[in-house]
Design a protein around this motif. Structure first.
Motif, PDB file in Angstrom:
ATOM      1  N   PHE A 114       1.940  14.541   3.241  1.00 26.55           N
ATOM      2  CA  PHE A 114       1.535  13.632   2.166  1.00 26.55           C
ATOM      3  C   PHE A 114       2.571  13.639   1.049  1.00 26.55           C
ATOM      4  CE2 PHE A 114      -0.718  12.199  -1.561  1.00 26.55           C
ATOM      5  CZ  PHE A 114      -1.602  11.231  -1.081  1.00 26.55           C
ATOM      6  N   ALA A 115       3.008  14.824   0.637  1.00 27.02           N
ATOM      7  CA  ALA A 115       3.997  14.930  -0.436  1.00 27.02           C
ATOM      8  C   ALA A 115       5.319  14.278  -0.037  1.00 27.02           C
ATOM      9  CB  ALA A 115       4.207  16.399  -0.796  1.00 27.02           C
ATOM     10  N   ALA A 116       5.699  14.425   1.236  1.00 25.39           N
ATOM     11  CA  ALA A 116       6.971  13.862   1.694  1.00 25.39           C
ATOM     12  C   ALA A 116       6.944  12.347   1.747  1.00 25.39           C
ATOM     13  CB  ALA A 116       7.315  14.424   3.078  1.00 25.39           C
ATOM     14  N   SER A 117       5.791  11.760   2.042  1.00 28.80           N
ATOM     15  CA  SER A 117       5.710  10.302   2.201  1.00 28.80           C
ATOM     16  C   SER A 117       5.265   9.604   0.923  1.00 28.80           C
ATOM     17  CB  SER A 117       4.738   9.945   3.322  1.00 28.80           C
ATOM     18  OG  SER A 117       3.427  10.405   3.028  1.00 28.80           O
ATOM     19  N   ALA A 118       4.778  10.359  -0.077  1.00 31.78           N
ATOM     20  CA  ALA A 118       4.269   9.735  -1.293  1.00 31.78           C
ATOM     21  C   ALA A 118       5.397   9.195  -2.151  1.00 31.78           C
ATOM     22  CB  ALA A 118       3.450  10.748  -2.092  1.00 31.78           C
ATOM     23  N   GLY A 119       5.095   8.150  -2.904  1.00 30.16           N
ATOM     24  CA  GLY A 119       6.072   7.555  -3.812  1.00 30.16           C
ATOM     25  C   GLY A 119       5.990   6.050  -3.780  1.00 30.16           C
TER      26      GLY A 119
ATOM     27  N   GLY B 121      -8.396  14.881  -1.261  1.00 26.09           N
ATOM     28  CA  GLY B 121      -7.366  15.696  -0.634  1.00 26.09           C
ATOM     29  C   GLY B 121      -6.208  14.825  -0.186  1.00 26.09           C
ATOM     30  N   PRO B 122      -5.127  15.445   0.304  1.00 18.61           N
ATOM     31  CA  PRO B 122      -3.930  14.705   0.724  1.00 18.61           C
ATOM     32  C   PRO B 122      -4.099  14.059   2.101  1.00 18.61           C
ATOM     33  CG  PRO B 122      -3.590  17.046   1.079  1.00 18.61           C
ATOM     34  CD  PRO B 122      -4.932  16.917   0.416  1.00 18.61           C
ATOM     35  N   HIS B 123      -4.944  13.044   2.174  1.00  9.85           N
ATOM     36  CA  HIS B 123      -5.188  12.361   3.445  1.00  9.85           C
ATOM     37  C   HIS B 123      -4.029  11.409   3.749  1.00  9.85           C
ATOM     38  CE1 HIS B 123      -9.346  13.746   4.020  1.00  9.85           C
ATOM     39  NE2 HIS B 123      -9.436  13.697   2.703  1.00  9.85           N
TER      40      HIS B 123
ATOM     41  N   ALA C 165      -2.917   8.470 -18.966  1.00  9.83           N
ATOM     42  CA  ALA C 165      -3.009   7.033 -18.702  1.00  9.83           C
ATOM     43  C   ALA C 165      -2.105   6.615 -17.553  1.00  9.83           C
ATOM     44  CB  ALA C 165      -2.661   6.239 -19.962  1.00  9.83           C
ATOM     45  N   ASP C 166      -0.892   7.170 -17.486  1.00 11.73           N
ATOM     46  CA  ASP C 166       0.042   6.795 -16.419  1.00 11.73           C
ATOM     47  C   ASP C 166      -0.498   7.196 -15.055  1.00 11.73           C
ATOM     48  OD1 ASP C 166       1.665   5.821 -18.367  1.00 11.73           O
ATOM     49  OD2 ASP C 166       3.323   7.196 -18.015  1.00 11.73           O
ATOM     50  N   ILE C 167      -1.056   8.400 -14.957  1.00 11.62           N
ATOM     51  CA  ILE C 167      -1.605   8.855 -13.684  1.00 11.62           C
ATOM     52  C   ILE C 167      -2.781   7.979 -13.273  1.00 11.62           C
ATOM     53  CG2 ILE C 167      -2.860  10.746 -12.579  1.00 11.62           C
ATOM     54  CD1 ILE C 167      -1.154  12.698 -14.119  1.00 11.62           C
ATOM     55  N   LEU C 168      -3.652   7.670 -14.225  1.00  6.93           N
ATOM     56  CA  LEU C 168      -4.830   6.860 -13.913  1.00  6.93           C
ATOM     57  C   LEU C 168      -4.448   5.476 -13.423  1.00  6.93           C
ATOM     58  CD1 LEU C 168      -7.142   7.832 -16.904  1.00  6.93           C
ATOM     59  CD2 LEU C 168      -7.277   8.644 -14.553  1.00  6.93           C
ATOM     60  N   ALA C 169      -3.323   4.949 -13.912  1.00  7.38           N
ATOM     61  CA  ALA C 169      -2.905   3.605 -13.519  1.00  7.38           C
ATOM     62  C   ALA C 169      -2.038   3.599 -12.268  1.00  7.38           C
ATOM     63  CB  ALA C 169      -2.147   2.932 -14.665  1.00  7.38           C
ATOM     64  N   GLY C 170      -1.857   4.753 -11.638  1.00  6.98           N
ATOM     65  CA  GLY C 170      -1.093   4.804 -10.397  1.00  6.98           C
ATOM     66  C   GLY C 170       0.405   4.764 -10.587  1.00  6.98           C
TER      67      GLY C 170
ATOM     68  N   VAL D  85       0.855  -1.180   0.000  1.00  4.40           N
ATOM     69  CA  VAL D  85       0.000   0.000   0.000  1.00  4.40           C
ATOM     70  C   VAL D  85       0.892   1.231   0.000  1.00  4.40           C
ATOM     71  CG1 VAL D  85      -1.773   1.286   1.241  1.00  4.40           C
ATOM     72  CG2 VAL D  85      -1.793  -1.217   1.292  1.00  4.40           C
ATOM     73  N   PHE D  86       0.593   2.211  -0.856  1.00  2.58           N
ATOM     74  CA  PHE D  86       1.353   3.454  -0.848  1.00  2.58           C
ATOM     75  C   PHE D  86       0.501   4.562  -1.448  1.00  2.58           C
ATOM     76  CE2 PHE D  86       2.368   1.114  -4.685  1.00  2.58           C
ATOM     77  CZ  PHE D  86       2.363   2.061  -5.708  1.00  2.58           C
ATOM     78  N   THR D  87       0.963   5.798  -1.316  1.00  3.41           N
ATOM     79  CA  THR D  87       0.250   6.951  -1.853  1.00  3.41           C
ATOM     80  C   THR D  87       1.108   7.644  -2.900  1.00  3.41           C
ATOM     81  OG1 THR D  87       1.069   8.308  -0.020  1.00  3.41           O
ATOM     82  CG2 THR D  87      -1.132   7.360   0.209  1.00  3.41           C
ATOM     83  N   LEU D  88       0.432   8.330  -3.830  1.00  4.92           N
ATOM     84  CA  LEU D  88       1.106   9.131  -4.846  1.00  4.92           C
ATOM     85  C   LEU D  88       0.486  10.520  -4.840  1.00  4.92           C
ATOM     86  CD1 LEU D  88       1.362   6.582  -7.814  1.00  4.92           C
ATOM     87  CD2 LEU D  88       3.173   7.262  -6.231  1.00  4.92           C
ATOM     88  N   ASP D  89       1.320  11.509  -5.134  1.00  7.42           N
ATOM     89  CA  ASP D  89       0.887  12.899  -5.059  1.00  7.42           C
ATOM     90  C   ASP D  89       0.692  13.489  -6.454  1.00  7.42           C
ATOM     91  OD1 ASP D  89       0.179  15.219  -3.800  1.00  7.42           O
ATOM     92  OD2 ASP D  89       2.217  15.895  -3.403  1.00  7.42           O
TER      93      ASP D  89
END
Length: 409
Positions: A147-152, A115-117, A290-295, A62-66
Motif C-alpha cells: 500500500f505504501a509503495a503504490s500510494a500517491g 487499514g492499508p487495503h 485540513a490537507d489530510i481530510l481533503a485527500g 482513483v488512487f490511494t494515499l498513506d
C-alpha cells in the motif's frame, strides 16, 4: 507509485474520458449527479467495494494515499446533493468519508480506510440507452508495504489540479501600497465547522469579501484573497499565495465550533510551537489536518517546514505578529465586540508559518454559541467587525512603519 500502476491508471482515465465524450455526443451533458439509492460502500470477504452510480459518465481517476490510509476519487464535476456518509457506508473497513468540490470544475471523494487495503480494480460502465454510469472500485487484502509503495497522487495528463505556488524570486518593489492577504478558512470539500445548516467555509468567504470592500474603500490597501470561490486550498498553497502576492500582512479568518463547550466571542491567535491551552492545541490540530481530510498527498514534506520556519518567524516577524494581535483585540474592545474570556492565544497553526509575513488567525466567534452564530449571520454585525479590522490595520501599519528601523536593528 509503480510504473505498472501509473500506466494502468493513465489508460483508465483516458478510457473514461473517451466514454464521457461519447456520452456528450449522444446528448448527455451538464453536471453529473450521484444516485444515492444506487450507491454504496460495502464489505467484501477481504476488503471493501465502492459503487457509485452517476447520471452520466465523467472523466475520473482513483488512487490511494498513506499515513493515514485513504482512498481518493476525483471527477469532472459531480453534484453531491443529498449524499451522506451514513447512508452510503455499510462497511466496517470504511471509517468515514468526505465529498465535495476540490476546486471549480473538480469534485472529490475521500474515504478513510481502517487499514492499508490494496487497490485491486476500478472500472466505469456507461448505459448506452440512459447514459447513466456506474463506477466500481474494489480494495482487497491489507498489505502495509504494498500500500505504501503504490500510494500517491498519479501524474496523469489532463488532471491539472494546481501545484503549490512558489514565492517570487525577487522582492516586490516598494510602491507604497500596503498588501493584505485575507485567508477565508476551509473551502470546497473541507466545510469547516457546521451548525444548523451553516458552514464555516461559506461564512468566512462572505466576510472576507465584505472586509475586502471595506479595506479598499479606506484607501491605501491592496487586498488579495487566498480563495474567492468555494474551492479547497491547501495550507501550503495559502502561505505560498501570500508570498506570491508580496503580502505585508496575512489574516486567516475562522469561526470554529466546540461541542459541549460554552466558548463564545472573538479571539486572535499567533504562531507558537506550544499552545497556550488545551483548547487551542485541539483547534490547531483540527485546522492542520485540513490537507489530510481533503485527500492531499503530504508525502515527501520536509520537517524543516515545521521547525525552521517557526524559528525564523520568532526572530523578526513574530514580535510584529504579536503586536498586530494586540492591536486587533484593542480595536475589537473599542468597538464593543464580544471577546473570548482570554482572547489572546497562540498555537502551532501551519497557515501562520510564513517566516517573513506578520500573520495572525482571527476566530470571529464560535458557531456552537447561539449568540455568536446569530452575530455571524448578521450582515450589520459583520460590517462592524470589518470596520474594526480596517481601523486596527491602519493603526498597526503606521506604528509598524515607525518601528521598522528599530526592528531591523
Amino acid at each position: 507509485m509503480s510504473r505498472i500502476m501509473r500506466t494502468w491508471l493513465m489508460g483508465l482515465a483516458m478510457l473514461v474520458l473517451a466514454s464521457a465524450v461519447q456520452g456528450q455526443e449522444s446528448g448527455f451533458s451538464g453536471l453529473a449527479r450521484l444516485d444515492t439509492a444506487q450507491s454504496t460502500i460495502s464489505d467484501t470477504r477481504h476488503g471493501l467495494e465502492v459503487t457509485l452510480t452517476l447520471s452520466q459518465g465523467v472523466p475520473y481517476r482513483v488512487f490511494t494515499l498513506d499515513d493515514p490510509a485513504r482512498l481518493v476519487m476525483d471527477f469532472r464535476e459531480v453534484d453531491w446533493s443529498g449524499a451522506e456518509a451514513g447512508a452510503l457506508i455499510t462497511s466496517a473497513r470504511a471509517l468515514g468519508l468526505r465529498l465535495g468540490q476540490i476546486r471549480p470544475g473538480w469534485s472529490r471523494i475521500v474515504i478513510d480506510l481502517a487499514g492499508p487495503h490494496m487497490l485491486e480494480e476500478a472500472g466505469l460502465r456507461i448505459d448506452r440507452q440512459s447514459g447513466a454510469a456506474r463506477l466500481q472500485v474494489r480494495l482487497g487484502r491489507e498489505d502495509a508495504g504494498g500500500f505504501a509503495a503504490s500510494a500517491g497522487t498519479p501524474d496523469l495528463p489532463g488532471w491539472d489540479l494546481p501545484a503549490a505556488v512558489s514565492a517570487p524570486a525577487t522582492p516586490r518593489a516598494d510602491d507604497g501600497v500596503f498588501r493584505v492577504v485575507l485567508d477565508p478558512g476551509h473551502g470546497g470539500i473541507d466545510p469547516g465547522a457546521e451548525v444548523d445548516g451553516t458552514q464555516e467555509k461559506d461564512l468566512m468567504l462572505i466576510f472576507a469579501r465584505e472586509l475586502r470592500e471595506v479595506l479598499l474603500r479606506a484607501g491605501g490597501f491592496d487586498v488579495v484573497l487566498t480563495r474567492d470561490v468555494d474551492e479547497f486550498v491547501s495550507l501550503e498553497r495559502r502561505v505560498a499565495l501570500a508570498h506570491r502576492a508580496g503580502a505585508d500582512v496575512f489574516l486567516s479568518l475562522h469561526a470554529d465550533a466546540l461541542s459541549g463547550a460554552r466558548a463564545r466571542g472573538a479571539s486572535v491567535y499567533t504562531l507558537s510551537d506550544s499552545a497556550s491551552d488545551a483548547a487551542s492545541a485541539a483547534l490547531a490540530e483540527r485546522h492542520n489536518r485540513a490537507d489530510i481530510l481533503a485527500g492531499v498527498d503530504l508525502s515527501g514534506k520536509d520537517d524543516v517546514v515545521a521547525d525552521v520556519l517557526m524559528d525564523l518567524a520568532r526572530m523578526e516577524t513574530q514580535p510584529r505578529s504579536e503586536h498586530l494581535a494586540r492591536v486587533f483585540l484593542e480595536g475589537f474592545r473599542a468597538a464593543g465586540l464580544p471577546l473570548l474570556s482570554r482572547p489572546k492565544r497562540h498555537a502551532g497553526f501551519s497557515v501562520l508559518k510564513a517566516p517573513d509575513i506578520p500573520s495572525v488567525l482571527i476566530e470571529l466567534g464560535f458557531l456552537s454559541s447561539p449568540r455568536d452564530l446569530k452575530n455571524l449571520r448578521d450582515a450589520e454585525w459583520r460590517a462592524q467587525v470589518a470596520q474594526a479590522v480596517s481601523d486596527a490595520l491602519e493603526l498597526w501599519r503606521d506604528a509598524d512603519a515607525a518601528r521598522a528601523g528599530l526592528v531591523r536593528q
